[in-house]
Scaffold this active site. Structure first.
Site, PDB file in Angstrom:
ATOM      1  N   TRP A 128       0.806  -1.219   0.000  1.00 14.55           N
ATOM      2  CA  TRP A 128       0.000   0.000   0.000  1.00 14.55           C
ATOM      3  C   TRP A 128       0.839   1.269   0.000  1.00 14.55           C
ATOM      4  CZ3 TRP A 128       2.162   2.082   4.146  1.00 14.55           C
ATOM      5  CH2 TRP A 128       2.684   1.206   5.104  1.00 14.55           C
ATOM      6  N   ASN A 129       2.161   1.163   0.251  1.00 13.70           N
ATOM      7  CA  ASN A 129       2.875   2.411   0.574  1.00 13.70           C
ATOM      8  C   ASN A 129       3.043   3.356  -0.625  1.00 13.70           C
ATOM      9  OD1 ASN A 129       4.797   0.662  -0.482  1.00 13.70           O
ATOM     10  ND2 ASN A 129       6.433   1.343   0.881  1.00 13.70           N
ATOM     11  N   LYS A 152      -2.552  -8.672  -7.067  1.00 15.44           N
ATOM     12  CA  LYS A 152      -3.166  -8.823  -5.743  1.00 15.44           C
ATOM     13  C   LYS A 152      -2.587  -7.666  -4.922  1.00 15.44           C
ATOM     14  CE  LYS A 152      -2.966 -10.014  -1.274  1.00 15.44           C
ATOM     15  NZ  LYS A 152      -3.824  -8.883  -0.909  1.00 15.44           N
ATOM     16  N   HIS A 153      -3.391  -6.628  -4.798  1.00 12.27           N
ATOM     17  CA  HIS A 153      -2.893  -5.445  -4.093  1.00 12.27           C
ATOM     18  C   HIS A 153      -3.129  -5.618  -2.589  1.00 12.27           C
ATOM     19  CE1 HIS A 153      -1.159  -1.604  -4.076  1.00 12.27           C
ATOM     20  NE2 HIS A 153      -1.717  -1.087  -5.154  1.00 12.27           N
ATOM     21  N   ALA A 154      -2.511  -4.744  -1.791  1.00 10.26           N
ATOM     22  CA  ALA A 154      -2.718  -4.793  -0.342  1.00 10.26           C
ATOM     23  C   ALA A 154      -4.201  -4.567  -0.039  1.00 10.26           C
ATOM     24  CB  ALA A 154      -1.863  -3.736   0.342  1.00 10.26           C
ATOM     25  N   GLY A 204       6.978  -5.967  -0.440  1.00  3.90           N
ATOM     26  CA  GLY A 204       6.321  -5.975   0.866  1.00  3.90           C
ATOM     27  C   GLY A 204       7.306  -6.343   1.951  1.00  3.90           C
ATOM     28  N   GLU A 226      10.993  -7.771  -3.563  1.00  7.14           N
ATOM     29  CA  GLU A 226      11.452  -6.441  -3.129  1.00  7.14           C
ATOM     30  C   GLU A 226      10.946  -6.276  -1.714  1.00  7.14           C
ATOM     31  OE1 GLU A 226      13.338  -4.680  -4.859  1.00  7.14           O
ATOM     32  OE2 GLU A 226      12.898  -5.039  -6.969  1.00  7.14           O
ATOM     33  N   CYS A 260      10.416   1.789   1.687  1.00  6.39           N
ATOM     34  CA  CYS A 260      11.462   0.789   1.883  1.00  6.39           C
ATOM     35  C   CYS A 260      12.842   1.424   1.734  1.00  6.39           C
ATOM     36  CB  CYS A 260      11.277  -0.378   0.927  1.00  6.39           C
ATOM     37  SG  CYS A 260      10.905   0.105  -0.748  1.00  6.39           S
ATOM     38  N   GLU A 357      13.293  -3.063  10.811  1.00  4.73           N
ATOM     39  CA  GLU A 357      12.919  -1.934   9.963  1.00  4.73           C
ATOM     40  C   GLU A 357      11.863  -1.120  10.723  1.00  4.73           C
ATOM     41  OE1 GLU A 357      10.719  -2.996   6.383  1.00  4.73           O
ATOM     42  OE2 GLU A 357      11.338  -1.137   5.418  1.00  4.73           O
TER      43      GLU A 357
END
Ligand code: NDP
Length: 452
Positions: A128-129, A152-154, A204, A226, A260, A357
């Site tokens: 989603w970011n 397939k999105h968040a 993600g 990623e 990220c 993170e």
């Protein structure tokens, strides 16, 4: 599925998930579309891709508002994201044919060459970011190469997911060339296992990377991962301290701290440390936190309730483990999932902030005595995505370029993705590359053709 405005906690819209029958219909459509789609010419695909870019540019305000309402990034940055998506569409519309041209190879045969052929339906599991950019940087090269895409999105950005599908359709791509699957993460392994799906890409968290990588491994499918990062931002005595400190603030709070490749660990030489900490603190405290749709706001909310709870835990536990709070360290009272821009220093290795993170506007400061120490500390992380090094010493620049374990080193600048440069990580930040000629070659069959 629902869209919730992170600035207020209000439910904006509810969506019906795609059940097994709808998922099956979409997989079947992807598989049926591919044999014809792969035969379309580069010129046709370029026309459609360029048109997608035009739509993104023309409708960037509306698209920007959609992103801001679903995940809380500032409207200015959301509009810039739509523009960047238009750029990557134009970039691949223009260059894909050249990137995938046959490559002659001399052998004993009368003619040998390498041909780059599409693989088929590729599943993209996306976060989603950067709800448009992450998808377009996969879709532009994948579709230009002749693959078809399944997204397939968040689960918190279904509006963006459906809008992206609509943009590709309106741009002229055949039905089935790019489809959204409105499903939760539990459905992903089944889609990966489906023989019609030929490859997978995920952007993600590390946890999701392990699951998607496992499922792809079991099905023997190519996968690009990623994942997260805890990027170092090294400041040496020869650096322009003013520029470094200003960029440090931007690099940490970009996307409300949820990138990220945001600079997360500020590794500063002791000769300039005190001054850098003072400037960073002042810069963070000067930021305007508030409604991301309002002009002049620098930092909006975190995208989810879970996100703000995670950051709160990481900061609280790090302070308990001995870290010093330089500024912030609290939620912003009131509605929405806001966290104050913050900085921690003197962070012991046992603190969560040292190892994990931190996906929020929290800068982590470290003091070092030499370039050797800076490199050792920078590399003391499971992650290796981006890195930024501030120095005007040519020998140090060489060392950082060679020795930082990361997919990118930017000198005297913050790390940013660029359609022309490869993007990706090493270590737990994942594997494979996106963007440039490298990205478009991830999802192709590099076929050897040899004619006797
Ligand atoms: P996730 O990694 O959980 O979500 C990213 C995507 O992966 C979503 O589409 C999600 O679907 C899907 N997903 C999650 N778990 C699985 C699984 N087991 N199998 C298949 N697909 C899965 O990110 P979160 O939103 O939960 O964020 C948590 C952390 O992830 C952040 O704090 C940050 O550290 C990192 N992150 C890193 C990003 C980056 O750009 N590198 C981007 C986003 C997050 P669903 O939404 O349905 O769960």
């Amino acid at each position: 599925m629902q869209s919730v405005n992170p600035a207020t906690g209000e439910v904006l819209q509810r969506y019906q998930d795609h059940g097994p029958a709808e998922v099956e219909a979409r997989l079947a459509r992807a598989a049926a579309t591919f044999p014809n789609y792969r035969r379309t010419s580069f010129a046709e695909r370029s026309r459609w891709m360029a048109r997608a870019g035009e739509l993104l540019d023309a409708e960037k305000d509306r698209i920007g508002r959609l992103m801001t309402s679903e995940m809380g990034k500032t409207l200015k940055s959301a509009i810039a994201e739509a523009e960047k998506c238009a750029w990557v569409c134009r970039y691949y519309a223009e260059h894909a044919e050249r990137f995938l041209a046959d490559e002659p190879v001399e052998t004993s045969a009368s003619r040998s060459f390498v041909r780059h052929l599409p693989l088929g339906p590729v599943l993209a599991v996306m976060p989603w970011n950067f709800p448009f950019w992450q998808v377009f940087r996969f879709a532009a090269p994948a579709l230009m190469a002749g693959n078809v895409g399944l997204l397939k999105h968040a689960s918190n950005v279904p509006g963006c997911a459906l809008e992206i599908e609509a943009i590709f359709r309106r741009a002229g791509f055949p039905e089935g060339a790019f489809q959204t699957l409105l499903v939760g993460s539990a459905a992903v392994a089944g889609v990966i296992a489906d023989p019609r799906v030929r490859a997978v890409t995920l952007t993600g968290s590390e946890g999701a990377g392990v699951k998607v990588g496992e499922a792809a491994g079991r099905a023997i499918k190519k996968v690009v991962l990623e994942l997260g990062g805890s990027d170092p931002f090294i400041v040496m005595p020869s650096a322009d301290l003013d520029a470094a400190a200003k960029t440090a603030v931007t690099a940490r709070v970009i996307n409300n701290g949820q990138s990220c490749i945001a600079a997360k660990r500020f590794i500063v030489h002791e000769r300039v440390y005190a001054e850098f900490e003072r400037r960073l603190k002042a810069g963070l405290e000067a930021l305007r936190v508030g409604d991301p749709a309002q002009d002049g706001v620098d930092v909006g909310p975190l995208a989810t309730a879970q996100g703000v709870e995670d950051v709160e835990r990481q900061v609280t536990e790090s302070v308990r483990a001995g870290a010093r709070l330089v500024t912030g360290g609290r939620r912003v009272p009131g509605r929405g999932w806001f966290y104050a821009p913050s900085a921690l220093a003197d962070i012991p290795p046992a603190a969560p902030a040292y190892r994990e993170e931190v996906f929020g506007p929290v800068a982590l400061l470290f003091k070092v005595r030499s370039a050797d120490e800076a490199i050792a500390l920078a590399n003391d992380s499971v992650y290796g995505l981006g890195s930024s090094a501030w120095t005007n010493d040519p020998a140090e620049r060489e060392r950082f370029a060679n020795e930082l374990e990361a997919g990118a080193t930017f000198v005297n600048a913050m790390v940013a993705s660029d359609p022309r440069l490869p993007f990706g990580g090493v270590k737990h930040s994942g594997h494979g590359r996106e963007l440039g000629p490298w990205g478009i070659r991830e999802f192709v069959n590099v076929k050897a053709v040899s004619i006797q």
